[in-house]
Design a protein around this motif. Structure first.
Motif, mmCIF file in Angstrom:
data_model
loop_
_atom_site.group_PDB
_atom_site.id
_atom_site.type_symbol
_atom_site.label_atom_id
_atom_site.label_comp_id
_atom_site.label_asym_id
_atom_site.label_seq_id
_atom_site.Cartn_x
_atom_site.Cartn_y
_atom_site.Cartn_z
ATOM 1 N N SER A 1 -11.500 -5.776 2.023
ATOM 2 C CA SER A 1 -11.742 -4.769 3.062
ATOM 3 C C SER A 1 -11.770 -5.401 4.439
ATOM 4 O O SER A 1 -11.209 -4.855 5.411
ATOM 5 C CB SER A 1 -13.062 -4.036 2.794
ATOM 6 N N GLU A 2 -12.418 -6.554 4.541
ATOM 7 C CA GLU A 2 -12.482 -7.249 5.833
ATOM 8 C C GLU A 2 -11.090 -7.645 6.313
ATOM 9 O O GLU A 2 -10.723 -7.414 7.471
ATOM 10 C CB GLU A 2 -13.362 -8.489 5.710
ATOM 11 N N ARG A 3 -10.276 -8.192 5.427
ATOM 12 C CA ARG A 3 -8.920 -8.578 5.797
ATOM 13 C C ARG A 3 -8.077 -7.347 6.154
ATOM 14 O O ARG A 3 -7.281 -7.371 7.092
ATOM 15 C CB ARG A 3 -8.257 -9.330 4.646
ATOM 16 N N PHE A 4 -8.243 -6.270 5.384
ATOM 17 C CA PHE A 4 -7.462 -5.068 5.619
ATOM 18 C C PHE A 4 -7.810 -4.446 6.977
ATOM 19 O O PHE A 4 -6.918 -3.998 7.716
ATOM 20 C CB PHE A 4 -7.715 -4.066 4.496
ATOM 21 N N GLN A 5 -9.080 -4.414 7.307
ATOM 22 C CA GLN A 5 -9.491 -3.864 8.599
ATOM 23 C C GLN A 5 -8.912 -4.670 9.761
ATOM 24 O O GLN A 5 -8.459 -4.099 10.761
ATOM 25 C CB GLN A 5 -11.020 -3.815 8.671
ATOM 26 N N LYS A 6 -8.908 -5.984 9.618
ATOM 27 C CA LYS A 6 -8.325 -6.833 10.666
ATOM 28 C C LYS A 6 -6.825 -6.586 10.788
ATOM 29 O O LYS A 6 -6.275 -6.546 11.896
ATOM 30 C CB LYS A 6 -8.599 -8.310 10.363
ATOM 31 N N PHE A 7 -6.157 -6.402 9.630
ATOM 32 C CA PHE A 7 -4.725 -6.115 9.677
ATOM 33 C C PHE A 7 -4.464 -4.797 10.399
ATOM 34 O O PHE A 7 -3.555 -4.703 11.236
ATOM 35 C CB PHE A 7 -4.127 -6.071 8.276
ATOM 36 N N CYS A 8 -5.236 -3.769 10.082
ATOM 37 C CA CYS A 8 -5.030 -2.457 10.707
ATOM 38 C C CYS A 8 -5.223 -2.529 12.219
ATOM 39 O O CYS A 8 -4.484 -1.890 12.994
ATOM 40 C CB CYS A 8 -5.977 -1.426 10.107
ATOM 41 N N GLN A 9 -6.211 -3.309 12.649
ATOM 42 C CA GLN A 9 -6.424 -3.484 14.086
ATOM 43 C C GLN A 9 -5.206 -4.140 14.736
ATOM 44 O O GLN A 9 -4.747 -3.718 15.805
ATOM 45 C CB GLN A 9 -7.673 -4.329 14.329
ATOM 46 N N ALA A 10 -4.678 -5.171 14.097
ATOM 47 C CA ALA A 10 -3.503 -5.857 14.636
ATOM 48 C C ALA A 10 -2.262 -4.969 14.577
ATOM 49 O O ALA A 10 -1.411 -5.013 15.485
ATOM 50 C CB ALA A 10 -3.259 -7.158 13.864
ATOM 51 N N TYR A 11 -2.165 -4.125 13.546
ATOM 52 C CA TYR A 11 -1.006 -3.242 13.382
ATOM 53 C C TYR A 11 -1.033 -2.111 14.399
ATOM 54 O O TYR A 11 0.011 -1.555 14.756
ATOM 55 C CB TYR A 11 -0.979 -2.692 11.954
ATOM 56 N N GLY A 12 -2.234 -1.743 14.825
ATOM 57 C CA GLY A 12 -2.352 -0.738 15.874
ATOM 58 C C GLY A 12 -2.729 0.651 15.419
ATOM 59 O O GLY A 12 -2.818 1.579 16.231
ATOM 60 N N LYS A 13 -2.973 0.828 14.115
ATOM 61 C CA LYS A 13 -3.415 2.136 13.624
ATOM 62 C C LYS A 13 -4.048 1.964 12.250
ATOM 63 O O LYS A 13 -3.742 0.995 11.535
ATOM 64 C CB LYS A 13 -2.252 3.123 13.554
ATOM 65 N N PRO A 14 -4.909 2.892 11.852
ATOM 66 C CA PRO A 14 -5.531 2.795 10.521
ATOM 67 C C PRO A 14 -4.534 3.158 9.423
ATOM 68 O O PRO A 14 -3.759 4.104 9.568
ATOM 69 C CB PRO A 14 -6.672 3.811 10.587
ATOM 70 N N LEU A 15 -4.549 2.407 8.361
ATOM 71 C CA LEU A 15 -3.708 2.669 7.195
ATOM 72 C C LEU A 15 -4.598 2.967 5.992
ATOM 73 O O LEU A 15 -5.812 2.761 6.035
ATOM 74 C CB LEU A 15 -2.794 1.488 6.877
ATOM 75 N N GLN A 16 -3.983 3.429 4.944
ATOM 76 C CA GLN A 16 -4.707 3.695 3.695
ATOM 77 C C GLN A 16 -4.468 2.535 2.740
ATOM 78 O O GLN A 16 -3.343 2.029 2.624
ATOM 79 C CB GLN A 16 -4.219 5.008 3.088
ATOM 80 N N LEU A 17 -5.517 2.111 2.055
ATOM 81 C CA LEU A 17 -5.412 1.032 1.075
ATOM 82 C C LEU A 17 -5.374 1.636 -0.319
ATOM 83 O O LEU A 17 -6.255 2.413 -0.701
ATOM 84 C CB LEU A 17 -6.607 0.083 1.197
ATOM 85 N N TRP A 18 -4.335 1.287 -1.075
ATOM 86 C CA TRP A 18 -4.170 1.795 -2.427
ATOM 87 C C TRP A 18 -4.376 0.676 -3.441
ATOM 88 O O TRP A 18 -4.013 -0.479 -3.216
ATOM 89 C CB TRP A 18 -2.761 2.364 -2.635
ATOM 90 N N PHE A 19 -4.933 1.060 -4.592
ATOM 91 C CA PHE A 19 -4.943 0.202 -5.772
ATOM 92 C C PHE A 19 -4.430 1.018 -6.947
ATOM 93 O O PHE A 19 -4.591 2.246 -6.987
ATOM 94 C CB PHE A 19 -6.346 -0.326 -6.078
ATOM 95 N N GLU A 20 -3.829 0.344 -7.919
ATOM 96 C CA GLU A 20 -3.227 1.004 -9.076
ATOM 97 C C GLU A 20 -3.775 0.427 -10.383
ATOM 98 O O GLU A 20 -3.036 -0.135 -11.184
ATOM 99 C CB GLU A 20 -1.706 0.844 -9.055
ATOM 100 N N PRO A 21 -5.070 0.550 -10.619
ATOM 101 C CA PRO A 21 -5.617 0.026 -11.874
ATOM 102 C C PRO A 21 -5.235 0.899 -13.060
ATOM 103 O O PRO A 21 -5.146 2.120 -12.947
ATOM 104 C CB PRO A 21 -7.123 0.067 -11.629
ATOM 105 N N GLY A 22 -5.001 0.276 -14.182
ATOM 106 C CA GLY A 22 -4.774 0.993 -15.428
ATOM 107 C C GLY A 22 -5.828 0.578 -16.427
ATOM 108 O O GLY A 22 -6.782 1.299 -16.716
ATOM 109 N N LYS A 23 -5.684 -0.652 -16.928
ATOM 110 C CA LYS A 23 -6.626 -1.189 -17.915
ATOM 111 C C LYS A 23 -8.060 -1.146 -17.412
ATOM 112 O O LYS A 23 -8.987 -0.808 -18.162
ATOM 113 C CB LYS A 23 -6.227 -2.626 -18.266
ATOM 114 N N PHE A 24 -8.264 -1.466 -16.137
ATOM 115 C CA PHE A 24 -9.615 -1.527 -15.584
ATOM 116 C C PHE A 24 -10.354 -0.201 -15.754
ATOM 117 O O PHE A 24 -11.559 -0.173 -16.016
ATOM 118 C CB PHE A 24 -9.545 -1.899 -14.098
ATOM 119 N N LEU A 25 -9.636 0.905 -15.619
ATOM 120 C CA LEU A 25 -10.276 2.219 -15.666
ATOM 121 C C LEU A 25 -10.522 2.728 -17.083
ATOM 122 O O LEU A 25 -11.467 3.482 -17.306
ATOM 123 C CB LEU A 25 -9.441 3.249 -14.894
ATOM 124 N N VAL A 26 -9.674 2.347 -18.039
ATOM 125 C CA VAL A 26 -9.765 2.980 -19.361
ATOM 126 C C VAL A 26 -9.993 2.028 -20.530
ATOM 127 O O VAL A 26 -10.392 2.470 -21.616
ATOM 128 C CB VAL A 26 -8.505 3.839 -19.654
#
Length: 409
Positions: free
Chosen positions: A250-275
């Motif tokens: 989250s910390e790295r992603f927030q810094k990236f969004c600041q440098a990119y110039g706008k907020p982005l959405q972070l996605w994850f695609e767990p399969g095994k972890f959830l079920v």
């Protein structure tokens, strides 16, 4: 699976023996409460960012599981038109579905795009075709291969240089050339490192690689870091520290969004972890064979129902729910298929007797979805336990099911 005051195993108060008595053996059982817990764990770990969870439904495509995911606010990642259609049947709109194929016919990609799903493009030829076909009229995502080797087994590593998945980050200039030539609207970059990754370091490494590549795309809305979180396979087994990983990513992603110039959405695609941890394969002991070299426990199931041990060498913890306090002995637990289908070698279990129920843990992911009718065997029924109630969510197959598509009967 928990123990009660009498030291007997149960799933939300229901004993494996009772479930087998009602729904027959072998039997797949899923605990809805565990799925809710795992979704909540991921949401909590990444509460500092705009998170979207995309369930990699190849892990388990039962419609009741998909409906539960939808109720929990989890969207879908699919790898085939069939999975996409199952998602729609479960109540998802196509806009809530991401199609992440690997080397499929371009006609499948067109089917997904035209239906309204977001597609992940995983090769330069596919990217070129997409540009020629849609130009700037349809959005897409691009699957990047970061050339990082991580995962619990070489068969489930998907981001190393020799992996078939994604477009190598070393080909970034070629990717950008095609994107710019056709004015393709790339709204997201995606990668998936592999499965059973325990430590945060590989996730952070691939995130940095993806963030660096993302600087070259002007229309991004999404960064998709895939999945691969480690689950517990045996008592005391190490797992991914989700709280630590969530904080660092989250910390790295927030810094990236600041440098990119706008907020982005972070996605994850767990399969095994959830079920995975929600599922149990309940089996019945047919024969206990005492051999001079080894004691064999034969059960009424085989690699046709749970192929992971033979395919990946995966470990599934096994419980003797019928005799949990018996004296411990060493056994090879084997199936009834006319192949070497060994579930466990030299496994220590409470004394096993004919007709005992053995429960295989971590059977919620890649169990029934990878099953087959080898030896003309039927797939088991599936049951969902929710709030102490067991519901049949898929009946056991019959001979009629096996013969349904055959001609000349």
């Amino acid at each position: 699976m928990q123990r009660n005051e009498s030291n007997q195993y149960h799933i939300q108060g229901l004993s494996p023996e009772k479930l087998v008595q009602e729904f027959e053996s072998p039997l797949y059982v899923y605990d809805a409460g565990t799925i809710r817990q795992k979704v909540g764990e991921l949401q909590s770990a990444f509460q500092a960012v705009d998170l979207k969870i995309k369930y990699a439904c190849k892990a388990n495509t039962n419609l009741s599981i998909l409906r539960l995911m939808r109720e929990l606010g989890v969207e879908l990642d699919v790898v085939s038109p069939g999975e996409m259609q199952m998602g729609v049947l479960a109540g998802y709109t196509t806009s809530q579905i991401t199609f992440t194929p690997s080397g499929v016919p371009f006609s499948e990609v067109k089917q997904a795009v035209d239906a309204g799903a977001i597609v992940n493009l995983d090769s330069l030829p596919l990217l070129e075709w997409f540009g020629q076909t849609y130009g700037a009229t349809k959005p897409c995502m691009i699957r990047i291969k970061p050339n990082v080797a991580a995962g619990g087994n070489e068969k489930i590593m998907t981001a190393h240089a020799d992996s078939k998945f994604g477009i190598s980050v070393l080909l970034l200039d070629s990717i950008l050339d095609i994107v710019n030539r056709y004015d393709i609207k790339v709204i997201g970059l995606h990668q998936h490192t592999g499965s059973d990754i325990k430590d945060a370091a590989p996730f952070l490494k691939v995130a940095d690689i993806l963030f660096d590549a993302a600087k070259h795309f002007k229309d991004l809305q999404i960064i998709d870091l895939g999945g691969g979180f480690k689950v517990s396979y045996k008592p005391g087994d190490g797992i991914t520290d989700m709280k630590l990983l969530g904080s660092k990513i989250s910390e790295r992603f927030q810094k990236f969004c600041q440098a990119y110039g706008k907020p982005l959405q972070l996605w994850f695609e767990p399969g095994k972890f959830l079920v995975s941890e929600s599922g149990y394969l309940l089996t019945t002991v047919t024969v206990v064979k005492e051999d001079p070299a080894r004691n064999f426990v034969h059960i009424d199931s085989g690699l046709n129902h749970l192929i992971r041990p033979m395919m990946y060498g995966s470990y599934h913890h096994i419980l003797n729910t019928s005799n949990p306090s018996g004296p411990e002995k060493h056994y090879n637990v084997v199936g009834y298929i006319c192949e070497t289908d060994t579930f466990a070698s030299d496994r220590v279990l409470p004394e096993v007797r004919q007709n005992d129920i053995l429960a295989f843990m971590n059977a919620g992911a890649y169990g029934i979805t990878m099953s087959s009718n080898y030896n003309a065997r039927f797939r088991p029924a599936e049951v969902l336990v929710d709030h102490g109630q067991a519901s049949l969510i898929k009946r056991r197959e019959t001979l009629e099911d096996l013969l349904r598509t055959q001609m000349g009967l």
